[in-house]
Design a protein around this motif. Structure first.
Motif, PDB file in Angstrom:
ATOM      1  N   GLY A 139       0.828  -1.136  -0.177  1.00 53.14           N
ATOM      2  CA  GLY A 139       0.113   0.071   0.079  1.00 53.14           C
ATOM      3  C   GLY A 139       0.748   1.219  -0.036  1.00 53.14           C
ATOM      4  O   GLY A 139       0.489   2.129  -0.796  1.00 53.14           O
ATOM      5  N   ASP A 140       1.911   1.259   0.786  1.00 51.33           N
ATOM      6  CA  ASP A 140       2.673   2.428   0.807  1.00 51.33           C
ATOM      7  C   ASP A 140       3.400   2.773  -0.624  1.00 51.33           C
ATOM      8  O   ASP A 140       3.669   3.652  -0.841  1.00 51.33           O
ATOM      9  N   GLN A 155       3.608   6.702  -0.873  1.00 50.71           N
ATOM     10  CA  GLN A 155       3.948   7.054   0.471  1.00 50.71           C
ATOM     11  C   GLN A 155       5.508   6.620   0.760  1.00 50.71           C
ATOM     12  O   GLN A 155       6.026   7.259   1.666  1.00 50.71           O
ATOM     13  N   SER A 203       0.286   3.663  -3.427  1.00 53.01           N
ATOM     14  CA  SER A 203      -0.076   5.134  -3.167  1.00 53.01           C
ATOM     15  C   SER A 203       0.976   6.115  -2.746  1.00 53.01           C
ATOM     16  O   SER A 203       0.620   7.385  -2.977  1.00 53.01           O
TER      17      SER A 203
END
Lengths: 344, 575
Positions: free
Chosen positions: A336-337, A342, A340
């Motif tokens: 997810g990091d 991050q 997206s």
């Protein structure tokens, strides 16, 4: 000719017998089940929390057809774990039955908030339960690739997940920011960590994904994007049934998430809680779920028509289990990091 | 400016009223603030901050601020988005407020209601509507423009860009700022503008050198509020910014609160929220410095006045084009998308789709008991919380501007800090508090009333700006005639402040009607509100039902806007 007719007749009879045997649901005839139902009726109400409105909305009507006299109240929301933990800590208890993915229910298990059930009372085999009989499997979902049936190029439909990196798919895919980390994290178990994270970076950097938390179906239906990189198979069947021009393929490696029901340890309506949780994991409950919202069960002993269809292809399905939860959560976060933005 | 110099001068009833208001305000703001601070220093992330296995930790703060790669993108993206949005919003809202309030623009009464339209719809629903309209490949506007201009490929408009994010945030924020500016413009005595005109100054010079400086506190307050709101707002960065790979602070909070699995990381979210608090404090300092010499902003005195409307003349057409463009993007087209979707689901607008017309979504809603319960709860909580906050905010405004109590500065800071606390933290704080206290309101609609009522910044700012425009000579005359302080405020000041507070009430009612984060955190079977139902239907992908419910919410809230339009002050000025 007569032999063929005999064989066909035997198959039909066997099918009818099987269906009627299933329809009778002998577990409901047992003294223990009848007693439980009577006690549950005395409690009058049962409160169930699940992750999504659609996953729980069908239950009050379906359950009351089998067990009239018990009012089922449902809440579908993603924050149910936090609320359940906060309430339990304060000694307040609203919820009787909890429905979630294995990973989603893990924090409740860790805090001893759910209790074991005698699942055999509901005809649920031991291998369909988890965590010392605290959890009963209700369904499984596989990650699927969805496409607009009117606009998609059949040649671009992926057979493997790595096929979604085909440059011809660039700028044509939408993807849920909730599901893509789950897919990528799950792929670690079949592809290995380096390849799975490389897959995540390639998706982010090369494919022009429309990363979104919005529902993907209007984006696909309108043609803003033609393909949705990852959906849960059941969702696509549901949307298709509503007339959307969508369908799906299941690329390999096939990964599946397992969903479970559990009765809360401090359920305000303990008998109704056990009855509803047991019914949800029973073949009758699974059948009702499949009929209402097209959810399947892909486990090897599945009786689900949809499940058996996929199993018949002989494809290997990678299921999650409780021993992997901590690692999976770590990989979900890492993927997810990356996706997206991050981290680099 | 004469203010009451000590509590003794206020009299016992006034001291009691103001003291109670201050205590209530402190309770409403300090509890979530304490939870925010507490959570920021509790770890590890797989335990909720208040659990026994959680412990004190600096990890949440350190983890965020040592991520230089993230900050390298986060800060520029956030600053660009905030500065661009606040600038565009200020210009748009001021222009609209001025056109509606101070000119003879045709159709300004209808415009008043339509301008507020984006306030009625949950932001995520608006975002979906704008994606439908301005998606680069199949957006209805893009398809139409490509047809008209003979263009090939995608575009020409791309909602998924920094420009798209600023535009959508501007459209969402404009009604807030518009409503607050309207009150300021409405309260302004035109005597000084008339004096400027009589001295031979042009309309532009009068506007630049008289009108704008005079309106400074009334403009600054909404602009500062807009800055904080855009910093906190996460739906548009999530739905429009994320696809464009824009990294905004508020999205980061959302990201921590919505992990792929496991529990929300409240500690990390709270650590990021510090930025909001710091921003709120910094902006408060800016505001206080800007309005230090409050006397020069006074425009309401003991002398009567009637505002004169500017004749637009040949500027009517450009003004109407500007208004029309705003209304098309902010109200008409999103409403059309919503209504269409509620009857036709996902079908693309065309004659071929007409056979798919169905009222099934509405019938399903009307048959759902949650709709009726949600409607009742929504109206109840939105109305009561707007009343509580309006009354409290007015009392705080009086404490700050009309007394010399030593703690009035603290009240000022406290009320303003409320806007720097993310709703989700407020929801969590109230949940923890009322799960712990032996008061049986957890799970009821009353817990929502308490949680909603923390938003004191809007009304306190509005009341303060309004009060600064009212000269104390009126109160001095009243007190000289023997009236007590409380009587003077009740009979002289509050009636003059009423238009501004009515605007604040309407704004708070609408914010309350569409609030979803707090009721989502505090949801139970009995206290469901329509915004939560919309959100759940939306998350479940039930687009037709979501659109139908959003349409019904608009119909339910619309009468409030019409009432607001009919308020005495509004009516007299718009006639």
């Amino acid at each position: 000719m007569p032999t063929r007719w005999l064989i066909a007749g035997a198959i039909v009879l066997a099918a009818v017998f099987t269906v009627s045997a299933e329809a009778q649901q002998p577990w409901r005839e047992s003294a223990a089940a009848k007693t439980l139902y009577e006690r549950a009726k005395g409690e009058g109400t049962v409160v169930m929390w699940g992750t999504n409105v659609r996953e729980v909305d069908w239950i009050p009507k379906a359950f009351s057809q089998s067990f009239p006299g018990i009012d089922v109240k449902v809440v579908g929301d993603n924050n149910i774990s936090t609320t359940a933990i906060a309430e339990a800590r304060a000694g307040r208890h609203q919820v009787d039955v909890f429905w979630h993915s294995l990973a989603g229910i893990a924090p409740l298990l860790e805090r001893d908030l759910v209790e074991p059930i005698d699942w055999s009372m509901f005809g649920v085999a031991a291998d369909n339960t988890f965590a010392d009989k605290k959890l009963g499997v209700t369904n499984t979902m596989v990650f699927a690739f969805m496409y607009n049936t009117k606009l998609a190029d059949p040649k671009l439909l992926p057979k493997k997940w790595s096929d979604v990196l085909n440059p011809s798919l660039k700028d044509k895919m939408v993807v849920s920011d909730f599901l893509i980390p789950r897919l990528t994290g799950a792929l670690v178990f079949s592809l290995g960590h380096p390849d799975a994270m490389k897959f995540a970076r390639s998706l982010r950097d090369d494919m022009g994904l429309l990363l979104t938390r919005a529902p993907r179906q209007p984006i696909i239906a309108s043609g803003e994007r033609i393909y949705s990189l990852v959906e849960l198979d059941q969702q696509v069947r549901l949307w298709k049934s509503e007339g959307l021009p969508v369908d799906y393929v299941v690329p390999e490696p096939v990964t599946a998430a397992q969903f479970v029901a559990a009765a809360m340890a401090k359920a305000p309506h303990p008998n109704a809680a056990r009855l509803l949780a047991g019914w949800l994991a029973s073949e009758e409950g699974k059948g009702a779920r499949e009929q209402a919202i097209f959810t399947a069960d892909y486990r090897p002993n599945s009786k689900s028509a949809i499940g058996r269809k996929l199993l018949a292809t002989g494809v290997k399905i990678h299921f999650d289990d409780l021993s992997q939860v901590a690692d999976r959560n770590k990989y979900f976060k890492e993927a997810g990091d990356i996706i997206s933005g991050q981290v680099r | 400016m004469a203010v009451v110099s000590a509590t003794r001068s206020l009299g016992r009833p006034a001291s009691l009223v103001l003291g109670t208001a201050a205590l209530l305000a402190a309770f409403l703001v300090l509890v979530p603030l304490a939870v925010l601070l507490f959570s920021a220093f509790r770890g590890p992330p797989d335990y909720l901050p208040f659990e026994s296995k959680a412990h004190w930790s600096f990890e949440n703060v350190a983890a965020l601020y040592r991520n230089t790669a993230l900050l390298g993108r986060l800060l520029p993206d956030t600053l660009t988005s905030v500065i661009g949005t606040v600038l565009c919003t200020s210009i748009t809202a001021f222009a609209l407020a001025w056109l509606v309030e101070r000119t003879n623009l045709p159709g300004r009464r209808a415009a008043f209601v339509l301008i507020l339209f984006p306030l009625l719809i949950p932001v995520n629903i608006l975002a979906v509507a704008w994606i439908y309209l301005m998606g680069p490949n199949a957006g209805w506007l893009n398809v139409a423009l490509r047809g008209l201009l003979g263009l090939q490929g995608g575009g020409p408009i791309n909602i998924f860009s920094m420009g798209g994010l600023i535009m959508s945030q501007t459209l969402v924020l404009t009604p807030y700022v518009f409503l607050l500016l309207l009150a300021t413009l409405r309260s302004m005595n035109p005597a000084m503008e008339e004096a400027s005109a009589a001295s031979g100054a042009s309309q532009l010079t009068t506007f630049r050198r008289v009108t704008l400086p005079m309106l400074l506190p009334g403009i600054l307050a909404p602009v500062i509020l807009a800055t904080i709101i855009v910093l906190e707002q996460f739906e548009l960065p999530l739905m429009i910014g994320l696809p464009a790979r824009l990294n905004i602070f508020s999205y980061r909070i959302y990201y921590e609160l919505n992990p792929a699995d496991g529990l929300p990381n409240y500690g990390a979210a709270a650590a990021i929220s510090f930025v909001f608090l710091l921003a709120a404090v910094a902006l408060l300092v800016v505001y206080n410095r800007a309005v230090r010499n409050a006397d020069k902003f006074t425009t309401i005195t003991g002398k009567g006045y009637r505002q004169r409307r500017l004749e637009l003349g040949r500027w009517n057409v450009p003004a109407l084009v500007f208004l029309g463009a705003y209304l098309a993007l902010a109200a008409v087209l999103p409403a059309a998308v919503l209504i269409w979707t509620s009857f036709f689901g996902f079908a693309v607008p065309s004659l071929d789709s007409l056979p798919q017309f169905s009222t099934a979504a509405y019938r399903a809603l009307f048959a759902d008991h949650r709709f009726w319960l949600g409607l009742r709860n929504t109206l109840l909580v939105a109305t009561l919380s707007a009343m509580v906050v309006t009354v409290l905010g007015t009392a705080l405004g009086l404490i700050i501007t009309r007394t010399s109590l030593w703690w009035r500065g603290t009240v000022d800071v406290l009320s303003f800090l409320s806007i720097g606390i993310p709703s989700v933290i407020v929801g969590l704080a109230v949940m923890i508090l009322f799960l712990t206290l032996p008061i049986g309101i957890y799970g009821t609609v009353w817990i929502l009333l308490i949680a909603y009522s923390y938003r004191l910044a809007t009304t306190t700012r509005t009341a303060r700006a309004g009060l600064m425009q009212i000269h104390t000579e009126l109160e001095e005359a009243s007190i000289a005639s023997g009236a007590r302080w409380l009587t003077t405020q009740r009979r002289i000041v509050l009636p003059l402040l009423a238009p501004a507070m009515a605007s604040a009430f309407v704004l708070l009612f609408i914010v309350g009607a569409r609030e979803f984060t707090i009721p989502l955190v505090l949801a139970s079977d009995d206290n469901i509100v329509l915004s939560v139902l919309i959100w759940r239907l939306y998350q479940a992908g039930q687009s037709a039902e979501t659109a139908a419910l959003a349409t019904l919410v608009i119909l339910a809230v619309l009468p409030i806007l019409l009432i607001a339009r009919g308020l005495p002050a509004a009516r007299s000025d718009m006639d």
